[in-house]
Enzyme design. Structure first.
Site, PDB file in Angstrom:
ATOM      1  N   CYS A  42      48.118-120.567  17.872  1.00  0.00           N
ATOM      2  CA  CYS A  42      48.092-121.721  16.965  1.00  0.00           C
ATOM      3  C   CYS A  42      48.049-121.245  15.512  1.00  0.00           C
ATOM      4  CB  CYS A  42      46.869-122.591  17.275  1.00  0.00           C
ATOM      5  SG  CYS A  42      46.815-124.123  16.293  1.00  0.00           S
ATOM      6  N   ASP A  44      46.272-122.440  13.295  1.00  0.00           N
ATOM      7  CA  ASP A  44      44.911-122.655  12.783  1.00  0.00           C
ATOM      8  C   ASP A  44      44.376-121.402  12.082  1.00  0.00           C
ATOM      9  OD1 ASP A  44      41.982-122.923  12.720  1.00  0.00           O
ATOM     10  OD2 ASP A  44      42.299-124.688  13.975  1.00  0.00           O
ATOM     11  N   ARG A  46      41.590-120.370  11.654  1.00  0.00           N
ATOM     12  CA  ARG A  46      40.426-119.753  12.295  1.00  0.00           C
ATOM     13  C   ARG A  46      40.790-118.923  13.516  1.00  0.00           C
ATOM     14  NH1 ARG A  46      37.748-125.523  12.981  1.00  0.00           N
ATOM     15  NH2 ARG A  46      39.938-125.855  13.520  1.00  0.00           N
ATOM     16  N   HIS A  98      43.309-122.496  21.708  1.00  0.00           N
ATOM     17  CA  HIS A  98      41.896-122.438  21.292  1.00  0.00           C
ATOM     18  C   HIS A  98      41.233-123.787  21.512  1.00  0.00           C
ATOM     19  CE1 HIS A  98      42.230-124.501  17.264  1.00  0.00           C
ATOM     20  NE2 HIS A  98      43.483-124.219  17.466  1.00  0.00           N
ATOM     21  N   CYS A 101      41.263-127.531  19.182  1.00  0.00           N
ATOM     22  CA  CYS A 101      42.561-127.504  18.490  1.00  0.00           C
ATOM     23  C   CYS A 101      42.883-128.883  17.880  1.00  0.00           C
ATOM     24  CB  CYS A 101      43.665-127.086  19.454  1.00  0.00           C
ATOM     25  SG  CYS A 101      45.280-126.957  18.646  1.00  0.00           S
TER      26      CYS A 101
END
Ligand code: CO
Length: 228
Positions: A42, A44, A46, A98, A101
């Site tokens: 992803c 993302d 993080r 994750h 999400c």
């Protein structure tokens, strides 16, 4: 604010430290890359593939998009897979989702966020396909976790059904497709025990993985409880 000076300062420091410890490091990398892994994850902020696996530059070829989706019409992702498998000859493709999400959640909650809604239709297709199983999960937190895991499974199956991966297997290539998930709240990577090493395994992997996903209870019972 044209110059993001602090980033350049940190970069000089980072490159300087590597040069001090391994004077040959960048020269070696400049000659060629030979990563053993392709990571599909992803976007993302993080979930930084290289950092969370403790990898160095050169260790992993990376493709990231919102909600780690592998769509058969996405030439960007398909090109990454083709280059990784046929040119770089990676032996492992890792699809890593994750928990928590935002893309998966937006699809689940039917949010209207703009252009991205069209991309997230891929997740809504998964929700529609597995609606009965998802509706059977009473705990809403576990249902969200299960959908994040289910998304990993579906994307592993999608990778395995690409022409590129199919051709690699037909030619006797050694190639595994793995499904993992990452906890942004504890930094732990979890192996979902989803692993495909040949086209004949798809049905069995799907059935066993679905059983696993929908028989698990909530991963985190208390906020402070860690997975690893
Ligand atoms: Co995400």
């Amino acid at each position: 604010m044209r110059n993001l000076k602090d980033i350049f300062e940190r970069n000089r420091q980072w490159a300087g430290e590597i040069n001090r410890d391994q004077p040959d490091f960048f020269n070696r990398l400049a000659e060629k890359q030979k990563p053993a892994y392709l990571w599909i994850g992803c976007s993302d902020s993080r979930v930084p593939a290289t950092t969370l696996c403790g990898f160095d530059p050169g260790d992993v070829f990376v493709h990231r998009n919102v909600a780690n989706i592998v769509a058969h019409t996405d030439f960007n992702c398909l090109s990454v897979i083709q280059y990784a498998v046929e040119v770089l000859e990676v032996k492992h493709i890792i699809v890593c989702g994750h928990y928590g999400c935002g893309g998966v959640k937006a699809a689940m909650d039917n949010l209207e966020l703009g252009l991205i809604d069209n991309w997230l239709r891929n997740i809504q297709d998964i929700i529609n396909q597995y609606r009965v199983r998802l509706d059977s999960v009473v705990d809403p937190i576990r249902r969200f976790e299960a959908l994040c895991e289910l998304n990993v499974l579906v994307q592993v199956l999608n990778v395995s059904r690409t022409t590129v991966v199919g051709r690699a297997w037909t030619n006797g290539g050694e190639l595994s497709v793995h499904g993992w998930i990452y906890g942004i709240d504890d930094g732990c990577l979890v192996d979902l025990d989803i692993c495909v090493t040949g086209i004949g395994e798809l049905e069995q992997v799907e059935n066993i993985s679905l059983k696993g996903i929908f028989s698990r209870t909530r991963i985190r019972k208390k906020p402070q409880e860690k997975m690893c």
